[in-house]
Design a protein around this motif. Structure first.
Motif, PDB file in Angstrom:
ATOM      1  N   THR A  37       0.845  -1.193   0.000  1.00 42.68           N
ATOM      2  CA  THR A  37       0.000   0.000   0.000  1.00 42.68           C
ATOM      3  C   THR A  37       0.881   1.243   0.000  1.00 42.68           C
ATOM      4  OG1 THR A  37      -1.696  -1.178   1.212  1.00 42.68           O
ATOM      5  CG2 THR A  37      -1.832   1.195   1.240  1.00 42.68           C
ATOM      6  N   ALA A  69      -6.525   2.743 -12.507  1.00 40.80           N
ATOM      7  CA  ALA A  69      -5.122   2.329 -12.516  1.00 40.80           C
ATOM      8  C   ALA A  69      -4.708   1.563 -11.268  1.00 40.80           C
ATOM      9  CB  ALA A  69      -4.229   3.558 -12.680  1.00 40.80           C
ATOM     10  N   PHE A  70      -5.354   1.844 -10.131  1.00 32.77           N
ATOM     11  CA  PHE A  70      -4.965   1.249  -8.852  1.00 32.77           C
ATOM     12  C   PHE A  70      -6.205   0.856  -8.065  1.00 32.77           C
ATOM     13  CE2 PHE A  70      -1.747   4.496  -9.821  1.00 32.77           C
ATOM     14  CZ  PHE A  70      -0.591   3.735  -9.801  1.00 32.77           C
ATOM     15  N   THR A 116      -7.981   1.775  -5.018  1.00 32.32           N
ATOM     16  CA  THR A 116      -7.924   2.947  -4.145  1.00 32.32           C
ATOM     17  C   THR A 116      -9.149   3.002  -3.245  1.00 32.32           C
ATOM     18  OG1 THR A 116      -9.114   4.412  -5.647  1.00 32.32           O
ATOM     19  CG2 THR A 116      -6.732   4.316  -5.909  1.00 32.32           C
ATOM     20  N   ALA A 131      -3.449   3.729  -2.032  1.00 29.73           N
ATOM     21  CA  ALA A 131      -3.572   2.879  -3.207  1.00 29.73           C
ATOM     22  C   ALA A 131      -2.773   1.592  -3.058  1.00 29.73           C
ATOM     23  CB  ALA A 131      -3.094   3.642  -4.434  1.00 29.73           C
ATOM     24  N   ASP A 132      -3.123   0.650  -3.896  1.00 28.29           N
ATOM     25  CA  ASP A 132      -2.401  -0.607  -4.016  1.00 28.29           C
ATOM     26  C   ASP A 132      -2.481  -0.995  -5.484  1.00 28.29           C
ATOM     27  OD1 ASP A 132      -1.041  -2.936  -3.495  1.00 28.29           O
ATOM     28  OD2 ASP A 132      -2.414  -3.619  -1.939  1.00 28.29           O
ATOM     29  N   HIS A 133      -1.572  -1.850  -5.920  1.00 23.22           N
ATOM     30  CA  HIS A 133      -1.606  -2.338  -7.293  1.00 23.22           C
ATOM     31  C   HIS A 133      -2.766  -3.305  -7.458  1.00 23.22           C
ATOM     32  CE1 HIS A 133       2.228  -0.586  -8.402  1.00 23.22           C
ATOM     33  NE2 HIS A 133       2.688  -0.969  -7.228  1.00 23.22           N
ATOM     34  N   HIS A 134      -3.328  -3.341  -8.676  1.00 21.15           N
ATOM     35  CA  HIS A 134      -4.329  -4.363  -8.973  1.00 21.15           C
ATOM     36  C   HIS A 134      -3.635  -5.720  -8.896  1.00 21.15           C
ATOM     37  CE1 HIS A 134      -7.776  -1.975 -10.200  1.00 21.15           C
ATOM     38  NE2 HIS A 134      -6.975  -1.185 -10.895  1.00 21.15           N
ATOM     39  N   PRO A 135      -4.332  -6.764  -8.449  1.00 17.28           N
ATOM     40  CA  PRO A 135      -3.715  -8.087  -8.419  1.00 17.28           C
ATOM     41  C   PRO A 135      -3.301  -8.510  -9.830  1.00 17.28           C
ATOM     42  CG  PRO A 135      -5.904  -8.130  -7.417  1.00 17.28           C
ATOM     43  CD  PRO A 135      -5.701  -6.765  -7.986  1.00 17.28           C
ATOM     44  N   ASP A 136      -2.209  -9.225  -9.917  1.00 15.96           N
ATOM     45  CA  ASP A 136      -1.719  -9.735 -11.196  1.00 15.96           C
ATOM     46  C   ASP A 136      -2.593 -10.907 -11.623  1.00 15.96           C
ATOM     47  OD1 ASP A 136      -0.360 -10.764 -13.354  1.00 15.96           O
ATOM     48  OD2 ASP A 136       1.594 -10.763 -12.369  1.00 15.96           O
TER      49      ASP A 136
END
Length: 62
Positions: A2, A24-25, A27, A47-52
């Motif tokens: 995060t 994009a994220f 959030t 925010a965090d990255h979307h899961p791969d």
């Protein structure tokens, strides 16, 4: 992982930026505060990255 993102923009751009950040994220809702001069706004996102997608289902199964 995060992280925090701060964006300073015109008030008229806040909704468009909010939508772009959500695309994009991952959030939460943006926290919005006026800048010191009162002419723009500061947007703060957690925010965090979307899961791969390639990692979906690669964990242990129940």
């Amino acid at each position: 992982m995060t992280f925090e993102i701060r964006i300073i923009c015109d008030r008229s751009e806040a909704d468009r930026i909010n939508a772009a950040m959500a695309a994009a994220f991952l959030t939460g809702p943006a926290r919005q505060y006026p800048t010191r001069d009162g002419m723009r706004v500061r947007l703060y996102f957690t925010a965090d990255h979307h899961p791969d997608p390639s990692e979906a289902g690669s964990g242990p199964t129940a």
